[in-house]
Design an enzyme around this catalytic site. Structure first.
Site, PDB file in Angstrom:
ATOM      1  CB  CYS A 107      -0.909   0.016   1.236  1.00 34.24           C
ATOM      2  SG  CYS A 107      -1.952  -1.412   1.370  1.00 34.24           S
TER       3      CYS A 107
HETATM    4  N1  SAJ Z   1       6.071   2.391   8.856  1.00 34.10           N
HETATM    5  C1  SAJ Z   1       7.112   3.155   9.370  1.00 34.10           C
HETATM    6  N2  SAJ Z   1       6.818   4.146  10.252  1.00 34.10           N
HETATM    7  C2  SAJ Z   1       5.525   4.404  10.645  1.00 34.10           C
HETATM    8  C3  SAJ Z   1       4.479   3.613  10.105  1.00 34.10           C
HETATM    9  C4  SAJ Z   1       4.773   2.618   9.216  1.00 34.10           C
HETATM   10  O1  SAJ Z   1       8.277   2.946   9.029  1.00 34.10           O
HETATM   11  O2  SAJ Z   1       5.322   5.296  11.477  1.00 34.10           O
HETATM   12  C5  SAJ Z   1       6.392   1.339   7.889  1.00 34.10           C
HETATM   13  C6  SAJ Z   1       6.003  -0.033   8.390  1.00 34.10           C
HETATM   14  O3  SAJ Z   1       7.066  -0.601   9.124  1.00 34.10           O
HETATM   15  C7  SAJ Z   1       5.753  -0.785   7.083  1.00 34.10           C
HETATM   16  C8  SAJ Z   1       5.249   0.292   6.147  1.00 34.10           C
HETATM   17  O4  SAJ Z   1       5.630   1.552   6.730  1.00 34.10           O
HETATM   18  O5  SAJ Z   1       6.955  -1.329   6.572  1.00 34.10           O
HETATM   19  C9  SAJ Z   1       3.746   0.268   5.956  1.00 34.10           C
HETATM   20  O6  SAJ Z   1       3.191   0.182   7.240  1.00 34.10           O
HETATM   21  P1  SAJ Z   1       1.615   0.540   7.516  1.00 34.10           P
HETATM   22  O7  SAJ Z   1       1.465   0.624   8.997  1.00 34.10           O
HETATM   23  O8  SAJ Z   1       1.205   1.693   6.710  1.00 34.10           O
HETATM   24  O9  SAJ Z   1       0.865  -0.786   7.093  1.00 34.10           O
HETATM   25  P2  SAJ Z   1       0.233  -1.196   5.697  1.00 34.10           P
HETATM   26  O10 SAJ Z   1       1.179  -1.116   4.565  1.00 34.10           O
HETATM   27  O11 SAJ Z   1      -0.434  -2.506   5.941  1.00 34.10           O
HETATM   28  O12 SAJ Z   1      -0.855  -0.073   5.429  1.00 34.10           O
HETATM   29  C10 SAJ Z   1      -2.193  -0.341   5.660  1.00 34.10           C
HETATM   30  C11 SAJ Z   1      -2.931   0.650   4.809  1.00 34.10           C
HETATM   31  N3  SAJ Z   1      -4.308   0.220   4.725  1.00 34.10           N
HETATM   32  C12 SAJ Z   1      -4.899   0.293   3.533  1.00 34.10           C
HETATM   33  O13 SAJ Z   1      -4.338   0.699   2.532  1.00 34.10           O
HETATM   34  C13 SAJ Z   1      -6.293  -0.163   3.501  1.00 34.10           C
HETATM   35  C14 SAJ Z   1      -2.893   2.034   5.410  1.00 34.10           C
HETATM   36  O14 SAJ Z   1      -3.869   2.878   4.767  1.00 34.10           O
HETATM   37  C15 SAJ Z   1      -3.216   2.010   6.858  1.00 34.10           C
HETATM   38  O15 SAJ Z   1      -3.142   3.335   7.380  1.00 34.10           O
HETATM   39  C16 SAJ Z   1      -2.212   1.125   7.558  1.00 34.10           C
HETATM   40  O16 SAJ Z   1      -2.450  -0.202   7.045  1.00 34.10           O
HETATM   41  C17 SAJ Z   1      -2.386   1.139   9.057  1.00 34.10           C
HETATM   42  O17 SAJ Z   1      -2.823   2.181   9.585  1.00 34.10           O
HETATM   43  O18 SAJ Z   1      -1.995   0.148   9.673  1.00 34.10           O
END
Ligand code: SAJ
Length: 419
Positions: A259
């Protein structure tokens, strides 16, 4: 008898949606181009962490069937397209969306409804899906409803699921929006209508671009805060005490998943076609993409301070998935770090209970058991994906050197260093 809905694409988005619909009493027939996927699902093998095999068994008992034969879904009256929208050479790849639209067009009948859920650039529903539906069905745009509703599945999220995550809907017409709202109100507590599919498509991209850019901000700050001997994680936690006007994001070894690293590029590609460049996204991509390299250089410095050359070191990488609590390694920064360490000559071992094995170029690595002996054997431990089952106490008591890229270790210790 309620006519069935057809969920097209039974992956991490489609299967949970099908599960929610069946549980709400809406008959569902799943359509997946992959006959083996259909067979596995009909055999009770989910393959999706958010839907257990036991839960799938219950859905099958309630009548869920999955097919790869198009004629089997002709009796459906609502088609929800939940297929992947990856990048190919940095550009949107709508192959799956186009294929799904052509398939649905073949069985589309007057009065039906089609909803696209796949994340994509604004204009896709109207400019790509609609023409394919018309061309393939012989119907006119007035004969069926068409809407867009972004998927908001967050794999492994124990708090938010389909029911309690508000659903955004944009219809090509007011009656399409009304029909889509009624459809989703079967499974979602709150459904929000926007002006058209474009606003709904853009809402999803704004959500994920917002994350992408803010993660890049703290990633870039992590590099210079280290030079200033400032613990940025501390700073962010302090800023997060402000109850308004701030939202914490944390630096890390990179940004993984399908995503956050992907969706913003759909938007920047579309914007570029207008003749603009979407500089925020391009800069954020550049910063996030260099975090695995920064992580390796940070480890090399720490090993060097201990008189050990990275090229002759043994490094234990804790966690391979792209985020805690899941097994997905797509675009995982942890895997990228492992690749880079091996290219530098380090011997890489990894424990990850969610990822039993990992292909790194031509080699298959097997997940190791995290034991005190293993921790004492290696020169350094890099904490990349802090799954809850990792015993940090054991790690910090036995490891010579720990690079904690996620600030998962809260106790200060001479052997534990942050990014
Ligand atoms: N990450 C960081 N720092 C942060 C947050 C995330 O480095 O502060 C990294 C994570 O380690 C990961 C990547 O970014 O490698 C993505 O993490 P994510 O928490 O965004 O998780 P995703 O990729 O599963 O994103 C999903 C998305 N959901 C949809 O697209 C429906 C996103 O919109 C959500 O906001 C996110 O989940 C969520 O909130 O968990």
């Amino acid at each position: 008898m309620t006519a069935p809905a057809c969920v097209v694409g039974l992956g991490y988005v489609g299967l949970p949606l099908a599960a929610a619909l069946v549980s709400a009493g809406q008959p569902v027939v799943g359509y997946d181009v992959d006959a083996r996927r259909a067979e596995a699902l009909n055999g009770g093998r989910s393959g999706i962490e958010d839907v257990s095999d036991a839960e799938l068994g219950g859905l099958l008992a309630k009548g869920l069937r999955v097919t790869s034969v198009l004629e089997d879904v002709a009796e459906a009256t609502t088609y929800v397209i939940c297929v992947p929208t990856p990048l190919r050479d940095g550009m949107p790849d709508l192959t799956a969306v186009e294929g799904a639209s052509r398939a649905v067009a073949e069985v589309l009948a007057a009065g039906d409804m089609v909803i696209l859920e796949s994340t994509t650039y604004p204009g896709t529903t109207e400019e790509v899906v609609l023409p394919l539906l018309i061309a393939g069905s012989g119907l006119t745009a007035e004969d069926f409803h068409l809407a867009y509703s972004p998927e908001r599945i967050d794999p492994g999220n124990p708090t938010y699921g389909i029911k309690n995550t508000p659903k955004v809907v944009g219809g090509m017409t007011p009656s399409a929006a009304k029909a889509a709202v009624a459809f989703y109100e079967q499974v979602c507590d709150r459904v929000v209508t926007v002006h058209s599919p474009r606003e709904a498509e853009m809402a999803k991209l704004l959500e994920n671009t917002f994350r992408h850019v803010n993660i890049a901000l703290v990633n870039e700050m992590a590099v210079f805060c280290r030079q200033l001997d400032i613990d940025l994680f501390d700073v962010i936690d302090a800023a997060a005490t402000k109850p308004f006007g701030f939202m914490p994001f944390y630096p890390g070894p990179g940004v993984g998943g399908h995503c956050i690293p992907v969706d913003p590029s759909y938007l920047s590609w579309r914007v570029k076609k207008l003749g603009f460049s979407f500089r925020f996204v391009e800069l954020a991509q550049e910063i996030n993409d260099q975090m695995p390299t920064y992580t390796v250089s940070r480890l090399a410095d720490l090993l060097n301070d201990a008189g050990i050359a990275l090229s002759r070191s043994r490094v234990l990488c804790l966690g391979a998935a792209y985020k805690p609590g899941i097994s997905d390694c797509r675009e995982s920064p942890a895997v990228e770090v492992m690749h880079k360490l091996r290219h530098k000559g380090a011997t890489v071992l990894y424990p990850d209970s969610f990822v039993p094995e990992l292909r790194l170029e031509t080699e298959i690595l097997r997940s190791q058991e995290l034991t005190p002996e293993l921790l004492q054997l290696v020169d350094a431990v890099v904490l990349l994906t802090p799954h809850k089952d990792i015993d940090l106490e054991t790690v910090t008591s036995h490891a010579k050197l720990v690079l904690d890229t996620r600030a998962a270790v809260t106790e200060r210790s001479a052997s534990v260093h942050r990014l």
